[in-house]
Design an enzyme around this catalytic site. Structure first.
Site, short mmCIF file in Angstrom:
data_model
loop_
_atom_site.label_atom_id
_atom_site.label_comp_id
_atom_site.label_asym_id
_atom_site.label_seq_id
_atom_site.Cartn_x
_atom_site.Cartn_y
_atom_site.Cartn_z
N SER A 170 0.82 -1.20 0.00
CA SER A 170 0.00 0.00 0.00
C SER A 170 0.86 1.26 0.00
O SER A 170 1.63 1.49 -0.93
CB SER A 170 -0.95 -0.06 1.21
OG SER A 170 -1.90 0.97 1.17
N ASP A 340 -9.72 -5.31 -4.90
CA ASP A 340 -9.09 -4.23 -4.14
C ASP A 340 -9.72 -2.89 -4.52
O ASP A 340 -9.64 -2.46 -5.67
CB ASP A 340 -7.59 -4.22 -4.43
CG ASP A 340 -6.80 -3.43 -3.40
OD1 ASP A 340 -7.36 -2.47 -2.84
OD2 ASP A 340 -5.63 -3.77 -3.18
N HIS A 373 -7.40 -5.57 -0.58
CA HIS A 373 -6.22 -4.87 -0.08
C HIS A 373 -5.56 -5.57 1.10
O HIS A 373 -4.33 -5.70 1.15
CB HIS A 373 -6.63 -3.44 0.31
CG HIS A 373 -5.52 -2.45 0.25
ND1 HIS A 373 -4.94 -2.04 -0.93
CD2 HIS A 373 -4.88 -1.78 1.23
CE1 HIS A 373 -3.99 -1.16 -0.68
NE2 HIS A 373 -3.93 -0.98 0.63
#
Length: 397
Positions: A170, A340, A373
């Site tokens: 991320s 995601d 995610h």
């Protein structure tokens, strides 16, 4: 809108003083009980606590796992793990040793290093400031790319005497992309694995995150004096309640609403996660990300006027980070998921298009249709799906 900001103002004023006392005790306790003691020693691994000071004075904690459970010293190169937004290094340690990337790497002979960005619970130090100083929070991910990441790279390189592999998740991918595009740290890098890559954000499909970019993370928060963005703080909780009044925002499951439907996260891992995460960051950092969502560019922080931008950048608009400037021979492993909502498939494709001239034998792209995610850090099958291919990529470099 006027009513909204009046409510926000009251929330911030009411809760800010109350939070200071609670945070002071929490951070004192954290200093005595580091990540090694809390999360690694208990699993039977040797762990070392390290401190590194950035060029701009922030004191960051790092953890090193130099041996696997067998007790044999690492015979493979160092790997630096860098967490995502509102997280810290604990995110790599939340599952069992057979499922957590830090432990898996150590058991496979790698010298494992875990980074923790400024402002998180174990990286609150500074050479002259305290977290109660507003100046302490005057940073965004620009500074993470310019100072935190280079400092941790240099430290691992000096301690190990070797070039290192890098794994980012991320926000840990965004800071790497930015640094690499400016030719930083590449002389110390073997390869980089970037999980749920965050670069372009203009097509992000999380309605809740997009709503937050327009309201929750708006520049007025900084004007109100909310320097620290503490997700556990009552001021931020109150602001979130305002957002959740929008019937289009599903706040009954915030993780899914923000990150997408994670296919393979064990509910017990979620319970452990909530004991340690989410972590604080700077409100300025959140504003910067909101600017990227609204603008669709990978650019430095926008100070909101031609005059202010000229003061900081000698140009009327913030400079952009050019992904095409990443050298074509840098070994990159990119892995994104079809579910995601933050690392959106369309945004990732925009990133890949910008890397179109990258050497084909230096770029591995993995797509997992049912991953969202958080799966990249918490999924019970991540070893088989992501980590084994990642380690195979490392062995090539």
């Amino acid at each position: 809108m006027a009513y909204l900001w009046k409510l926000i103002t009251l929330l911030v004023i009411f809760f800010s003083a109350k939070e200071v006392a609670a945070r002071t005790k929490l951070y004192s306790d954290n200093e005595q009980n580091g990540i090694c003691k809390l999360m690694v020693d208990t699993q039977g691994y040797l762990c070392e606590e390290h401190k590194v000071t950035t060029e701009d004075g922030y004191v960051l904690s790092m953890q090193r796992i130099p041996k696997g459970r067998s007790g044999e010293t690492a015979d493979r190169p160092p790997v630096l793990l860098q967490h995502g937004l509102l997280m810290d290094g604990i995110s790599w340690l939340l599952n069992s040793p057979n499922e957590s990337l830090a432990f898996i790497l150590a058991d496979n002979g790698y010298d494992v290093w875990i980074g923790n960005t400024r402002g998180t619970n174990y990286s609150r130090g500074h050479t002259s400031l305290t977290p109660d100083d507003s100046t302490y929070w005057d940073w965004s991910w620009d500074e993470l790319a310019a100072y935190d990441l280079p400092a941790t790279f240099q430290y691992v390189h000096e301690q190990s005497g070797q070039k290192l592999h890098y794994v980012g998740h991320s926000l840990g991918t965004l800071t790497a992309f930015a640094s690499f595009s400016q030719d930083k740290m590449l002389n110390m890098l073997r390869s980089a694995a970037l999980l749920s890559p965050i670069a372009y954000l203009g097509q992000m499909s999380s309605f809740l995150a997009r709503s937050a970019a327009d309201i929750f993370l708006a520049e007025e928060l900084e004007w109100l004096g909310l320097n620290e963005f503490n997700p556990r703080g009552e001021a931020v909780v109150g602001l979130l309640e305002v957002i959740c009044q929008n019937p289009n925002n599903n706040c009954s499951d915030l993780m899914t609403s923000f990150t997408g439907k994670n296919c393979c996260v064990n509910s017990s891992a979620t319970d452990i996660f909530l004991q340690h995460e989410p972590q604080p960051t700077a409100t300025k950092n959140m504003i910067h990300l909101a600017q990227m969502i609204r603008g669709g560019k990978i650019a430095m922080y926008d100070y909101g006027s031609t005059e202010e931008n000229n003061k900081h950048y000698n140009q009327p608009t913030p400079p952009e980070y050019k992904m095409a400037s990443i050298p074509a021979n840098v070994p990159l492993f990119l892995s994104n998921g079809g579910q995601d909502l933050l690392s959106d498939v369309k945004d990732v494709q925009t990133l890949l298009d910008s890397l179109d001239d990258h050497d084909r034998d230096k770029l591995v792209v993995q797509f997992t249709a049912d991953y969202a995610h958080a799966d990249y850090v918490f999924a019970v099958n991540a070893k088989q799906v992501v980590y084994d291919p990642l380690m195979a990529f490392f062995k090539l470099h």
